[in-house]
Design a protein around this motif. Structure first.
Motif, PDB file in Angstrom:
ATOM      1  N   ASP A  30     -44.993  18.097  37.256  1.00 54.62           N
ATOM      2  CA  ASP A  30     -45.105  19.186  38.220  1.00 54.62           C
ATOM      3  C   ASP A  30     -43.754  19.884  38.336  1.00 54.62           C
ATOM      4  OD1 ASP A  30     -46.065  20.856  40.108  1.00 54.62           O
ATOM      5  OD2 ASP A  30     -46.179  19.367  41.714  1.00 54.62           O
ATOM      6  N   GLY A  31     -43.751  21.181  38.118  1.00 53.69           N
ATOM      7  CA  GLY A  31     -42.516  21.941  38.259  1.00 53.69           C
ATOM      8  C   GLY A  31     -41.573  21.846  37.070  1.00 53.69           C
ATOM      9  N   GLU A  32     -42.053  21.335  35.967  1.00 55.25           N
ATOM     10  CA  GLU A  32     -41.173  21.154  34.806  1.00 55.25           C
ATOM     11  C   GLU A  32     -40.932  22.473  34.061  1.00 55.25           C
ATOM     12  OE1 GLU A  32     -40.605  17.806  31.287  1.00 55.25           O
ATOM     13  OE2 GLU A  32     -42.627  18.325  31.905  1.00 55.25           O
ATOM     14  N   PHE A  33     -39.778  22.559  33.404  1.00 54.50           N
ATOM     15  CA  PHE A  33     -39.452  23.703  32.560  1.00 54.50           C
ATOM     16  C   PHE A  33     -39.552  23.256  31.098  1.00 54.50           C
ATOM     17  CE2 PHE A  33     -37.283  27.153  30.592  1.00 54.50           C
ATOM     18  CZ  PHE A  33     -37.192  28.196  31.500  1.00 54.50           C
ATOM     19  N   GLN A 153     -46.444  34.546  43.156  1.00 49.73           N
ATOM     20  CA  GLN A 153     -46.350  33.127  43.513  1.00 49.73           C
ATOM     21  C   GLN A 153     -47.403  32.294  42.777  1.00 49.73           C
ATOM     22  OE1 GLN A 153     -46.431  33.027  47.828  1.00 49.73           O
ATOM     23  NE2 GLN A 153     -44.552  34.203  47.990  1.00 49.73           N
ATOM     24  N   PRO A 154     -47.361  32.359  41.445  1.00 45.31           N
ATOM     25  CA  PRO A 154     -48.394  31.681  40.656  1.00 45.31           C
ATOM     26  C   PRO A 154     -48.127  30.173  40.566  1.00 45.31           C
ATOM     27  CG  PRO A 154     -46.771  32.601  39.196  1.00 45.31           C
ATOM     28  CD  PRO A 154     -46.340  32.971  40.591  1.00 45.31           C
ATOM     29  N   GLN A 155     -49.122  29.465  40.052  1.00 52.51           N
ATOM     30  CA  GLN A 155     -48.962  28.016  39.822  1.00 52.51           C
ATOM     31  C   GLN A 155     -48.105  27.750  38.601  1.00 52.51           C
ATOM     32  OE1 GLN A 155     -52.266  25.248  40.327  1.00 52.51           O
ATOM     33  NE2 GLN A 155     -53.517  26.946  39.625  1.00 52.51           N
ATOM     34  N   VAL A 156     -48.166  28.687  37.625  1.00 51.05           N
ATOM     35  CA  VAL A 156     -47.502  28.483  36.338  1.00 51.05           C
ATOM     36  C   VAL A 156     -46.902  29.806  35.872  1.00 51.05           C
ATOM     37  CG1 VAL A 156     -47.827  27.790  33.922  1.00 51.05           C
ATOM     38  CG2 VAL A 156     -49.253  26.740  35.699  1.00 51.05           C
ATOM     39  N   PHE A 157     -45.679  29.738  35.328  1.00 54.33           N
ATOM     40  CA  PHE A 157     -45.086  30.886  34.639  1.00 54.33           C
ATOM     41  C   PHE A 157     -45.154  30.657  33.141  1.00 54.33           C
ATOM     42  CE2 PHE A 157     -42.205  31.459  38.453  1.00 54.33           C
ATOM     43  CZ  PHE A 157     -42.758  32.668  38.835  1.00 54.33           C
ATOM     44  N   LEU A 158     -45.543  31.697  32.420  1.00 59.00           N
ATOM     45  CA  LEU A 158     -45.452  31.675  30.966  1.00 59.00           C
ATOM     46  C   LEU A 158     -44.507  32.792  30.562  1.00 59.00           C
ATOM     47  CD1 LEU A 158     -49.242  31.344  30.037  1.00 59.00           C
ATOM     48  CD2 LEU A 158     -47.576  29.507  30.315  1.00 59.00           C
ATOM     49  N   THR A 188     -43.861  25.289  37.602  1.00 53.50           N
ATOM     50  CA  THR A 188     -44.039  24.822  36.229  1.00 53.50           C
ATOM     51  C   THR A 188     -43.950  26.013  35.277  1.00 53.50           C
ATOM     52  OG1 THR A 188     -45.541  23.164  37.095  1.00 53.50           O
ATOM     53  CG2 THR A 188     -45.565  23.504  34.706  1.00 53.50           C
ATOM     54  N   THR A 189     -43.083  25.892  34.271  1.00 51.28           N
ATOM     55  CA  THR A 189     -42.826  27.042  33.404  1.00 51.28           C
ATOM     56  C   THR A 189     -42.881  26.648  31.928  1.00 51.28           C
ATOM     57  OG1 THR A 189     -41.364  27.994  35.100  1.00 51.28           O
ATOM     58  CG2 THR A 189     -41.116  28.848  32.863  1.00 51.28           C
ATOM     59  N   PHE A 190     -43.559  27.492  31.136  1.00 52.95           N
ATOM     60  CA  PHE A 190     -43.470  27.397  29.679  1.00 52.95           C
ATOM     61  C   PHE A 190     -42.656  28.584  29.207  1.00 52.95           C
ATOM     62  CE2 PHE A 190     -47.106  24.770  30.397  1.00 52.95           C
ATOM     63  CZ  PHE A 190     -47.171  23.890  29.325  1.00 52.95           C
ATOM     64  N   TYR A 191     -41.630  28.304  28.429  1.00 51.24           N
ATOM     65  CA  TYR A 191     -40.716  29.356  27.987  1.00 51.24           C
ATOM     66  C   TYR A 191     -40.654  29.311  26.464  1.00 51.24           C
ATOM     67  CZ  TYR A 191     -36.441  32.156  27.877  1.00 51.24           C
ATOM     68  OH  TYR A 191     -35.510  33.147  27.659  1.00 51.24           O
ATOM     69  N   VAL A 192     -40.920  30.451  25.827  1.00 56.73           N
ATOM     70  CA  VAL A 192     -40.908  30.502  24.367  1.00 56.73           C
ATOM     71  C   VAL A 192     -39.656  31.199  23.867  1.00 56.73           C
ATOM     72  CG1 VAL A 192     -41.933  31.754  22.418  1.00 56.73           C
ATOM     73  CG2 VAL A 192     -43.390  30.395  23.920  1.00 56.73           C
ATOM     74  N   THR A 193     -39.052  30.619  22.856  1.00 59.21           N
ATOM     75  CA  THR A 193     -37.924  31.283  22.196  1.00 59.21           C
ATOM     76  C   THR A 193     -37.851  30.809  20.746  1.00 59.21           C
ATOM     77  OG1 THR A 193     -35.529  31.610  22.229  1.00 59.21           O
ATOM     78  CG2 THR A 193     -36.308  29.484  22.999  1.00 59.21           C
TER      79      THR A 193
END
Ligand SMILES: Nc1ncnc2c1ncn2[C@@H]1O[C@H](COP(=O)(O)OP(=O)(O)O)[C@@H](O)[C@H]1O
Ligand SMILES: [Mg+2]
Length: 368
Positions: A30-33, A153-158, A188-193
């Motif tokens: 929960d809340g992980e990057f 204020q979403p549950q998840v950021f992409l 909780t965030t998913f970050y693409v690079t």
């Protein structure tokens, strides 16, 4: 806040021979990057689009807080995406851009205004609220794009390569800002690079992908110290790890121009193999005076790149070229002879037939 789980998720685009994403497994805290990193075409965007609900997975399950969202349309997943292209509405002010999704959800004017103002304060863009996108710099536009996601204020950021359009300095600033924001909001965030430095500096855990397949999912430090295979070892770290073919004779491995004695842990990691691939990171190679060193590489400098705080040199040793990071005050000229050395516990070992790691620099690699 949310726990996102991908269970054996695969995606085949219609008519494609290869899977774009192949058996992807990941459970966030929960809340992980989480960062997805890998070369172009390895399936990062496809994974994000499946989580968002913009693309349907062909196989497997995607769960948010334990609920299978396969049948749930994108707009009902409570996920906000930020893309490389800011895609702001040009005819709307910053304030209208940021409030737009709340208006669609029929929030009242006062609520919208309150949330937009609060978000603008978090991002330091209060002064820009009445401007239109064309009157903003790239960095400001990117901030507005972030604001548009945060305001919901979403549950998840992409976030899919959100900084790729910014110049180098701004990218570094924004990357720190996003990490700070994440710390503050805890979403909780998913970050693409595709940039491994961005991945290493931002991710709590990083999934290194190649051809649709996760190669390794680990915190940054583990990726650096215990890469599971040659691909991850070469991808993480800059400049890339040096690789040298070597043959094994008892507890000694030797290649062209070098020979070293292995400690017991590394020796036992090799097992019965007759050949190994030795990996050495440029930052672990030092120039030395020739003498009674066990491990040394003798060659001539071919390239000198002063970076300021250190100097990068390329040294021809036999038929290979080693990259080494030396002190900025050490003399280095093209053509100079040089001796390089490395501590034996800073050597990585790989199986040349499978490309799998046999030993990282903290001892034996876990087998994944
Ligand atoms: N809409 C599509 N139709 C067919 N193939 C696609 C489509 N989108 C992506 N692909 C293919 O899927 C693979 C993964 O692409 P993508 O997820 O965009 O990679 P990345 O974001 O890591 O660069 C690539 O081989 C790409 O060509
Ligand atoms: Mg992409």
């Amino acid at each position: 806040m949310a726990i996102v789980e991908l269970r054996q998720v695969s995606k085949r685009y219609p008519g494609a021979e290869q899977l774009a994403v192949d058996d992807f497994n990941l459970v966030t805290k929960d809340g992980e990057f989480i960062v997805l990193v890998g070369p172009s075409g390895c399936g990062k965007t496809t994974t994000m689009r499946m989580i968002a609900g913009l693309d349907r997975h062909t196989h497997g399950q995607i769960l948010i807080n334990g609920r299978d969202v396969s049948g749930v349309p994108a707009k009902d997943r409570d996920i906000a995406m930020v893309f490389q292209s800011y895609a702001l509405y040009p005819h709307m002010t910053v304030r209208e851009n940021m409030g737009f999704s709340l208006r669609l959800k029929r929030y009242g004017k006062t609520d919208i205004s309150k949330r937009v103002n609060e978000t603008a304060a978090i991002l330091g863009i209060e002064k820009l609220l009445d401007r239109r996108p064309k009157d903003l710099s790239g960095g400001q536009q990117q901030r507005v794009a972030l604001g548009r996601a945060i305001v919901r204020q979403p549950q998840v950021f992409l976030m899919d390569e959100p900084l790729s359009n910014l110049d180098a300095k701004l990218r570094v600033d924004m990357r720190a800002e996003i990490v700070k924001l994440h710390h503050q909001l805890g979403v909780t965030t998913f970050y693409v690079t595709h940039d491994q430095i961005e991945a290493m500096t931002m991710g709590q855990r990083i999934a290194v992908m190649r051809d649709g397949v996760i190669q390794q999912l680990d915190p940054p430090n583990s990726l650096y110290k215990k890469p599971v295979n040659v691909f991850v070892a070469g991808f993480i770290g800059t400049p890339s790890m040096n690789f040298l073919a070597a043959i094994v004779d008892g507890n000694r491995v030797s290649g062209k121009g070098f020979s070293l004695l292995l400690d017991d842990a590394k020796h036992s990691a090799i097992g019965e193999r007759a050949e190994v691939l030795v990996g050495i990171r440029p930052e672990h190679l030092h120039s030395a005076t020739a003498g009674a060193l066990d491990l040394k590489f003798t060659g001539a400098i071919e390239v000198v790149e002063p970076v300021g705080s250190f100097t990068m040199i390329q040294v021809r040793v036999g038929d290979t070229v080693l990259t080494a990071q030396i002190g900025s005050s050490e003399p280095a000229k093209i053509g100079d002879p040089v001796v390089l050395t490395c501590q034996s516990n800073q050597i990585y070992l790989f199986d040349p037939r499978t490309d799998l790691a046999l030993s990282g620099i903290d001892g034996q690699s876990e087998t994944h």
